[in-house]
Design a protein around this motif. Structure first.
Motif, short mmCIF file in Angstrom:
data_model
loop_
_atom_site.label_atom_id
_atom_site.label_comp_id
_atom_site.label_asym_id
_atom_site.label_seq_id
_atom_site.Cartn_x
_atom_site.Cartn_y
_atom_site.Cartn_z
N ALA A 53 -5.68 -5.53 -6.68
CA ALA A 53 -4.78 -6.26 -7.57
C ALA A 53 -4.58 -5.46 -8.84
CB ALA A 53 -5.32 -7.65 -7.89
N VAL B 221 -9.48 -14.75 -6.28
CA VAL B 221 -9.25 -13.64 -5.36
C VAL B 221 -10.43 -13.56 -4.40
CG1 VAL B 221 -8.76 -11.19 -5.09
CG2 VAL B 221 -8.06 -12.36 -7.17
N TYR C 59 -8.38 -3.98 -10.40
CA TYR C 59 -9.27 -4.47 -9.34
C TYR C 59 -9.14 -3.52 -8.15
CZ TYR C 59 -11.99 -7.95 -6.74
OH TYR C 59 -12.98 -8.61 -6.03
N TRP D 137 -4.71 -14.62 -2.84
CA TRP D 137 -4.50 -14.82 -4.28
C TRP D 137 -4.03 -16.25 -4.48
CZ3 TRP D 137 -5.06 -12.55 -8.98
CH2 TRP D 137 -4.21 -12.93 -10.03
N TYR E 109 -11.97 -11.23 -1.30
CA TYR E 109 -11.85 -9.91 -0.66
C TYR E 109 -13.08 -9.71 0.22
CZ TYR E 109 -10.91 -4.95 -0.03
OH TYR E 109 -10.63 -3.72 0.52
N VAL F 69 0.02 -7.71 -5.14
CA VAL F 69 -0.49 -9.02 -5.54
C VAL F 69 0.11 -9.39 -6.90
CG1 VAL F 69 -2.57 -10.29 -6.20
CG2 VAL F 69 -2.63 -8.74 -4.24
N VAL G 295 -6.05 -9.80 1.01
CA VAL G 295 -6.23 -10.47 -0.28
C VAL G 295 -5.65 -11.87 -0.19
CG1 VAL G 295 -5.63 -10.51 -2.73
CG2 VAL G 295 -6.16 -8.34 -1.62
#
Length: 296
Positions: free
Chosen positions: A157, A64, A175, A91, A66, A167, A89
């Motif tokens: 997330a 991840v 998260y 992922w 960010y 996500v 994000v």
């Protein structure tokens, strides 16, 4: 998991690009599914310079990215090309094997720019360790937000505070990116099996214990009150504890070597050998890239 205080240690990833690494640590190898936590930057790139992480492989995890500032162009062996900007994000599920690169976009590189953000790895559950690789981009406006007096939270997330991120996580995950004003306070409820708070900037207390930039506190199994000593940016991470294979213990829930995570040492050795011989069946090349990072 009892309260554990973790202090970051600084690593230079090359060309003066510094990160603060919190996980893995001797005192806590993981918090929920999170087995790796890097606070990158803030770094100022002069015009003509930028981030250049050459293609490298992963197995057994999801990454991840960010950002608070800046931008990164992600390219991977699935053919994905995607810029990530603050609040978005990226992922990426490695599963049985994926290769990706991370570079500064051309416009930012030409103009000069700042880069600041968090990169994490989440170990996949046992049933998903060898799943097909995947990539999902979720724009900032799609993430749920919670606002209260002096507090702004974004669920990156997983689920938190009654909201769920789009996500597609593989296990129960916490998260959250938070901002809290001076003297404001909030409670971190006991909604997840394992939880930690990390201070990005500013300072706060957790049940009276002071935390400064670069500090992470693994929270005890009870509701915990956060109070800002100044305007503070922080992260909440955690979720269900990792399921354990026959080679794992609660203190060492996964094996980690270089960019590889697995419940089995044998699987990691297979990945090392495949990358070392540049086996395109195991690790396909990234379209448009000609470089790669050798196994150290």
């Amino acid at each position: 998991m009892a309260s554990i205080r973790l202090a970051s240690h600084t690593k230079d990833l090359g060309d003066g690009f510094m990160v603060r690494r919190l996980l893995p640590a001797l005192a806590a190898r993981a918090v929920g599914p999170f087995v790796f936590f890097d606070h990158m930057g803030p770094t100022e790139f002069a015009p003509g310079l930028g981030l250049d992480v050459r293609p490298h492989p992963h197995i057994g995890l999801a990454t991840v990215t960010y950002l608070f500032e800046g931008a990164i162009t992600h390219r991977d062996s699935l053919g994905t090309v995607r810029d990530i900007r603050p609040g978005d994000v990226n992922w990426m599920v490695a599963g049985r094997g994926i290769v990706h690169s991370e570079r500064s976009p051309q416009a930012e590189r030409a103009a000069g720019h700042r880069l600041h953000g968090i990169q994490t790895w989440l170990a996949l559950p046992l049933a998903d360790e060898d799943t097909l690789p995947d990539f999902v981009h979720v724009p900032a406006e799609s993430l749920p937000e919670i606002r209260a007096t002096g507090v702004h939270l974004r669920v990156i997330a997983g689920d938190a505070f009654g909201q769920t991120s789009p996500v597609p996580v593989c296990t129960r995950t916490l998260y959250v990116a938070g901002e809290i004003d001076t003297a404001a306070h909030m409670e971190v409820p006991l909604e997840h099996e394992e939880r930690a708070v990390y201070v990005v900037s500013g300072s706060l207390t957790a049940d009276g214990e002071p935390l400064n930039p670069g500090d992470m506190l693994v929270l005890p199994p009870r509701p915990v009150r956060l109070r800002a000593l100044e305007a503070t940016r922080f992260m909440l991470v955690g979720g269900d504890a990792l399921d354990l294979g026959p080679e794992n213990t609660a203190d060492h829930p996964r094996h980690m070597r270089w960019n590889f995570v697995s419940s089995r040492q044998e699987r990691i050795e297979e990945a090392v050998q495949a990358w070392s011989r540049q086996d395109a069946a195991a690790f396909p090349p990234v379209p448009g890239e000609t470089e790669f990072i050798p196994y150290p």
